[in-house]
Design an enzyme around this catalytic site. Structure first.
Site, PDB file in Angstrom:
ATOM      1  N   ASP A 679      18.370  28.291  42.538  1.00  0.00           N
ATOM      2  CA  ASP A 679      18.616  27.518  43.750  1.00  0.00           C
ATOM      3  C   ASP A 679      17.482  27.709  44.753  1.00  0.00           C
ATOM      4  O   ASP A 679      17.038  26.762  45.407  1.00  0.00           O
ATOM      5  CB  ASP A 679      19.953  27.940  44.367  1.00  0.00           C
ATOM      6  CG  ASP A 679      20.352  27.041  45.538  1.00  0.00           C
ATOM      7  OD1 ASP A 679      20.421  25.814  45.335  1.00  0.00           O
ATOM      8  OD2 ASP A 679      20.566  27.573  46.639  1.00  0.00           O
ATOM      9  N   LYS A 683      14.744  24.963  46.233  1.00  0.00           N
ATOM     10  CA  LYS A 683      14.496  24.763  47.665  1.00  0.00           C
ATOM     11  C   LYS A 683      13.021  24.931  48.008  1.00  0.00           C
ATOM     12  O   LYS A 683      12.474  24.169  48.812  1.00  0.00           O
ATOM     13  CB  LYS A 683      15.362  25.737  48.469  1.00  0.00           C
ATOM     14  CG  LYS A 683      16.855  25.432  48.388  1.00  0.00           C
ATOM     15  CD  LYS A 683      17.697  26.447  49.137  1.00  0.00           C
ATOM     16  CE  LYS A 683      19.173  26.102  49.061  1.00  0.00           C
ATOM     17  NZ  LYS A 683      20.034  27.085  49.768  1.00  0.00           N
TER      18      LYS A 683
END
Length: 815
Positions: A679, A683
């Site tokens: 994740d 990002k």
């Protein structure tokens, strides 16, 4: 003196004609009342004449029906003492009508002269009834007053003779007069003629002008001129005041409120026209005049740049083209002369500045005929190759944006075509006069409703600016977003004149769609009786509904949903994504989506992909958009991992901290998704891309703190193995505590390279004092070089993510 005209709907039923009586009795004398035939009677007379000409004896039944209807009307509304003579007069007219139709039936031929005589009976009958209904009213036969003459095969009003007769019949003494509209008589031959469908308005206008009336009142079944067709745009409302020119433009382009020729006679005498509703007489209606400060009820004047939008919903375009047209005098004369000789009317003309083509807007019924006669006219040029055959394009509609104030407002045309383009509406042809009062354009017929709605919405004719929202995903983020929409909708309408219209909601198995809007507070109940769920069905419905100012909101984490973005953008639907799958996918696909949004003039926003509701991506866009360059990025952007490392203590080992993150909703149901660092890699990839770098997720170097073996096997096995790391992390925690440091999972982009991993942060670093699940990002740029920009705040949780999504929806509304 006032002249009042009542249309067919106003004298259609006993109830409506009694409304007429009340309105007339409240009007000061002298006054002239002009009436149309009872509603539907003119069409019935035309149908009966055609049946007779075809040898169909059923025409006689139509006459019986007309007699029965008019008798019922008399018995319902006229005083008993007046009925015998009135019924005798009506029966005499109906007997004559039956005789004429019988003659047509016998010879099976309907000449224009006979057709005009037949259709005149509607007004002759209704005017007798209305005169008998009103006290002290004098009936005047319009055939004795309105005179016509034939000029160039057209029936025109003989104004000199008509004006004299009007003064003779209505001007001698004050009183109340009633006459039928529409019908007239040829001054030379004495044959019955008419002024065309809608001609009752024209009759009233001619009488008002001849008598120098103080006002002409047109009483109909609507509250006046509307800003647009209310059948297409429910939010359309009455225009309180129009100029003669504005009214003429709207009438000529499809607004059926007033028959277009009506305006000219009273305009030359500066007589105002009041358009009012027989069934709603207290409504102020619309006033048409040269005095732009005059309104029907004394309220402030209409000040929007445009006053209304009109349309012709069925039309075709015939284009004449060829190099021989350039600079050659007389080509257009031949075009229009040819069409006129064949009875083909053109209501809009567009010519290229190069003079190589002329496009003509005509009715669909005349399309093929126009091409045929034009090809015959230019047969020699076509044979020589100097001109092309006439081209016909069908399935089109024309929209006219009208307003006197356009000539004083820069940028109207730019805004008009910008908003059409942003909503995927292509324009085939454009016409604008030098008066700048009417911008007309041709579009595909299936786009008409969307075009009217978006223009009405964009040019301040609607009370609110609408944004039509489709929400995909009703989990934590989607559910929270829908709650926020329900809570904020009224405030936004009141304070910002913005209406968030929830027109579609879809989950995995159920969905619901409604163009007029779904109550966000009760979307679950609506979905229970709705349609199948899933992204494929949702995309089909979005394309099918073709809503204007559409925003698709992705509150899922689905790759399948993200794969539909290109389709949606290509249909001019803006996208707001909490889903990171698209923005972190292959760089070429990411760029394609960004480019498609830009080319289509719509938005592709994903602020919540990094930092939930924190303004990170928008800040980077502002920096780079103003010419700054991002040199270095450091960020803690996993609320889950920050929570875990902040929770570590002597009493809370790593395994317990991870369990707490899951139980409190900070992590995914499978916390390995967060612990893997994927994740954070997503990002960082997004941040680097938005900063102007070409990068894929594979380019980011990952330094993980959990052995690969824990990512294998089932979730239960993971929970069993995780405590095996507690001792190691506790020892490290104690060492760092003694050194005045802490652990942070940091994403770094510098010198064109990226990495993510666990770092030991000392107390001088801004990342040290980062509490709970907060996020922080440090941006070093050309301008913010010595002192990097810091953005810090709550970066996890459904509510703040939903709030960030809501903010992106608001940005879609602010083009």
């Amino acid at each position: 003196m006032k002249v009042l005209k009542f249309g067919g709907s106003s004298v259609d039923t006993p109830e409506s004609i009694l409304n007429v009586k009340n309105i007339v009795e409240a009007t000061a004398r002298p006054a002239v009342v002009v009436v149309s035939a009872l509603g539907g009677v003119t069409d019935q007379l035309i149908a009966a004449s055609r049946m007779a000409a075809a040898g169909d004896s059923a025409y006689s039944e139509s006459v019986d029906s007309l007699m029965e209807r008019h008798h019922k009307m008399v018995n319902a509304v006229v005083e008993p003492r007046r009925r015998p003579q009135l019924l005798e007069n009506l029966d005499h007219l109906l007997t004559d009508l039956r005789s004429i139709l019988h003659g047509v039936f016998l010879i099976q031929d309907l000449t224009p002269k006979t057709a005009d005589a037949i259709v005149a009976y509607g007004e002759r009958l209704s005017s007798l009834i209305t005169a008998a209904l009103l006290d002290n009213a004098c009936h005047v036969d319009s055939l004795d007053v309105v005179c016509t003459r034939v000029q160039n095969s057209k029936t025109l009003v003989d104004f000199d003779l008509t004006n004299r007769r009007i003064v003779e019949h209505f001007g001698k003494h004050p009183g109340l007069f009633v006459c039928g509209g529409f019908i007239a008589k040829d001054a030379e031959t004495g044959r019955i003629t008419n002024l065309g469908r809608g001609g009752s308005d024209y009759t009233a206008s001619i009488i008002a002008a001849a008598l120098n009336a103080e006002a002409l009142e047109i009483w109909t079944d609507v509250d006046g001129f509307m800003t647009a067709d209310p059948r297409v745009i429910p939010t359309a409302y009455t225009i309180p005041q129009l100029s003669y020119n504005e009214a003429m433009e709207l009438c000529n382009f499809g607004a059926k409120v007033v028959y277009p020729p009506t305006i000219y006679p009273v305009c030359t005498k500066n007589i105002p026209i009041y358009v009012k509703n027989t069934f709603h007489p207290s409504h102020a209606g619309s006033v048409i005049s040269s005095d732009m400060s005059l309104t029907a009820n004394g309220e402030s004047t209409f000040t929007a740049p445009i006053c209304g939008i009109s349309s012709v919903n069925r039309m075709s375009v015939v284009t004449v083209s060829g190099p021989t047209m350039v600079g050659v005098i007389g080509v257009n004369r031949r075009i229009f002369a040819c069409l006129a000789q064949n009875g083909i009317s053109v209501f809009m003309v567009v010519q290229t500045s190069s003079e190589t083509s002329t496009s003509l807007c005509i009715t669909p019924e005349d399309g093929q005929k126009a091409c045929k006669v034009l090809d015959a006219e230019f047969a020699v040029e076509i044979e020589d190759g100097a001109m092309n055959k006439a081209q016909l394009e069908e399935g089109l509609a024309t929209v006219a944006v009208v307003g006197e104030n356009m000539k004083r407002t820069p940028g109207i045309a730019g805004k008009l075509f910008s908003v059409l383009g942003r909503n995927g509406i292509s324009v085939s042809a454009i016409g604008q006069g030098s008066f700048e009062m009417n911008i007309s354009f041709v579009i595909q017929q299936e786009m008409l409703s969307k075009a009217l709605n978006v223009l009405h919405n964009s040019f301040f004719l609607s009370e609110y600016q609408d944004v039509n929202v489709f929400v995909c995903g009703t989990g934590n983020v989607g559910g929270s977003l829908l709650q926020q929409i329900a809570a904020q909708r009224e405030r936004l309408m009141k304070e910002r004149r913005l209406r968030i219209n929830l027109v579609g909601v879809s989950g995995r198995s159920q969905s619901v769609y409604h163009p007029e809007g779904i109550d966000a507070a009760h979307y679950k109940e609506a979905m229970q009786n709705g349609e199948p769920g899933g992204i494929n069905h949702m995309v089909e419905r979005i394309v099918e509904m073709n809503s204007f100012n559409s925003v698709f909101v992705d509150c899922t984490a689905s790759e399948n949903v993200a794969r539909q973005y290109e389709t949606l953008l290509s249909h001019n639907v803006s996208i707001v994504a909490a889903n990171k799958a698209a923005a972190s996918s292959d760089f070429d696909r990411y760029k394609l989506l960004k480019d498609t949004a830009r080319e289509r003039g719509v938005k592709y926003l994903f602020e919540t992909n990094v930092g939930a509701g924190l303004p990170i991506i928008n800040t980077i866009n502002d920096l780079t958009g103003s010419g700054d360059k991002v040199l270095r990025i450091e960020a803690v952007v996993s609320g889950t991992l920050n929570f875990v490392f902040n929770a570590l203590s002597a009493d809370i080992p790593l395994s317990k901290a991870v369990r707490m993150a899951q139980e409190q909703g900070y992590s995914e149901p499978d916390p390995r998704v967060d612990l893997s660092g994927k994740d954070v890699i997503r990002k960082l990839t997004i941040l680097a891309r938005e900063s102007g770098y070409r990068v894929n997720m594979e380019d980011i170097e990952a330094h993980l703190f959990i052995p690969n073996s824990l990512f294998e096997g089932s979730l239960e096995e993971f929970w069993e193995k995780l405590p095996g790391l507690d001792a190691e992390f506790e020892a490290r925690r104690q060492r760092l505590e003694a050194e005045g440091k802490c652990l942070r999972f940091v994403a770094t982009w510098a010198d064109g390279k990226g990495e993510v991993g666990l770092r030991e942060i000392d107390q001088t670093h801004p990342f040290y004092h980062l509490e709970g699940s907060n996020n922080i990002i440090s941006l070093t740029t050309s301008r913010y070089h010595d002192y990097p920009m810091l953005i810090k705040g709550y970066g996890a949780g459904a509510e703040v993510t939903a709030a960030g999504v809501f903010a992106d929806i608001m940005r879609c509304a602010n083009f």
